[in-house]
Design a protein around this motif. Structure first.
Motif, PDB file in Angstrom:
ATOM      1  N   HIS A 106       0.868  -1.084   0.140  1.00 62.61           N
ATOM      2  CA  HIS A 106      -0.266   0.055  -0.009  1.00 62.61           C
ATOM      3  C   HIS A 106       0.888   1.157  -0.095  1.00 62.61           C
ATOM      4  N   ARG A 192      -5.169   6.449  -3.616  1.00 66.05           N
ATOM      5  CA  ARG A 192      -5.331   5.437  -2.499  1.00 66.05           C
ATOM      6  C   ARG A 192      -6.224   4.382  -2.645  1.00 66.05           C
ATOM      7  N   ALA A 195      -4.064   1.694  -4.222  1.00 65.82           N
ATOM      8  CA  ALA A 195      -2.895   1.081  -3.372  1.00 65.82           C
ATOM      9  C   ALA A 195      -3.797   0.198  -2.566  1.00 65.82           C
ATOM     10  N   ALA A 196      -4.946   0.556  -2.051  1.00 63.53           N
ATOM     11  CA  ALA A 196      -5.705  -0.672  -1.329  1.00 63.53           C
ATOM     12  C   ALA A 196      -5.971  -1.824  -2.189  1.00 63.53           C
ATOM     13  N   ALA A 199      -2.599  -4.005  -2.717  1.00 64.03           N
ATOM     14  CA  ALA A 199      -2.174  -4.356  -1.663  1.00 64.03           C
ATOM     15  C   ALA A 199      -2.951  -5.814  -1.312  1.00 64.03           C
ATOM     16  N   ARG A 217      -5.912  -6.915   5.760  1.00 64.84           N
ATOM     17  CA  ARG A 217      -6.063  -5.572   5.672  1.00 64.84           C
ATOM     18  C   ARG A 217      -6.136  -4.582   6.946  1.00 64.84           C
ATOM     19  N   GLN A 221      -3.668  -1.428   7.716  1.00 57.53           N
ATOM     20  CA  GLN A 221      -4.110  -0.123   8.147  1.00 57.53           C
ATOM     21  C   GLN A 221      -3.668   0.587   9.264  1.00 57.53           C
TER      22      GLN A 221
END
Length: 228
Positions: A106, A192, A195-196, A199, A217, A221
């Motif tokens: 991420h 973003r 990225a999520a 990942a 996840r 985070q």
């Protein structure tokens, strides 16, 4: 009639400095990232970079000895922060390797997509493959190795042979860097969200089962939130 007076030629004035508030060296890098990605590395001169940064060309050479040095700094800037984070994540105890791998992917994607000019796209330049950029390639190789260490520490990774682990590392690392092409094709894509999603996909490639993904996840985070 009196002879015409000669006009004294002075040093050329720099353009008005951009209102970014960046130090001159960082201003040069920002200008170069914009021009290299918009017009191409070969077509961009150091004079053009200096003018975009609001400096005289001679002043630019106070910070960089030429265009290759600027490109090297830009390339290294897309991997060094991720390598520093990766080194800490590899040695961090008390958190599942799956969550640490999610956090690294991420963060790495956000770095590659950072800024308005997609600096990660500079990886694709033919010039970036030459020996002049050996330091960049060494740092990138160290980052890839850290991905491999995290992957090996996951439950699925621990069951892989050395050859299988190397292949899985190539796939996860390649997946992360693929955002360069996605961002180039669609600059408006949200970094973003990208990225999520990347990942998440990296953990699936790593062999993490779907039922564990939400938990890993969430923990990833938390790691990123604590990092800030």
């Amino acid at each position: 009639m009196s002879p015409p007076t000669s006009r004294r030629v002075g040093r050329p004035r720099a353009q008005e400095r951009p209102a970014s508030g960046l130090p001159p060296r960082e201003e040069v890098l920002a200008a170069a990232a914009e021009l290299f990605t918009a017009h191409g590395y070969t077509a961009t001169s150091t004079r053009a970079v200096a003018e975009r940064a609001g400096l005289r060309q001679a002043s630019l050479y106070h910070y960089f000895d030429g265009k290759e040095a600027i490109l090297a700094a830009l390339l290294e800037g897309t991997v060094r922060p991720s390598l520093e984070m990766a080194r800490e994540l590899v040695t961090r105890a008390g958190t599942a390797a799956e969550a640490r791998l999610w956090a690294l992917c991420h963060s790495d994607v956000l770095l590659l997509c950072g800024g308005p000019h997609n600096p990660g796209a500079l990886y694709l330049l033919p010039e970036a493959q030459t020996e002049r950029f050996a330091v960049f390639h060494q740092v990138r190789a160290e980052l890839k190795a850290a991905y491999g260490e995290l992957l090996e520490d996951t439950e699925p990774g621990a069951a892989l042979t050395a050859e299988e682990l190397a292949l899985r590392t190539d796939l996860v690392f390649g997946l992360t860097e693929s955002v360069i092409l996605i961002r180039r094709a669609d600059p408006a894509r949200g970094a973003r969200a990208l990225a999520a999603a990347t990942a998440d996909a990296a953990l699936r490639v790593a062999g993490v089962p779907q039922r564990s993904l939400t938990r890993q996840r969430r923990e990833g985070q938390r790691l990123l939130a604590a990092w800030r």
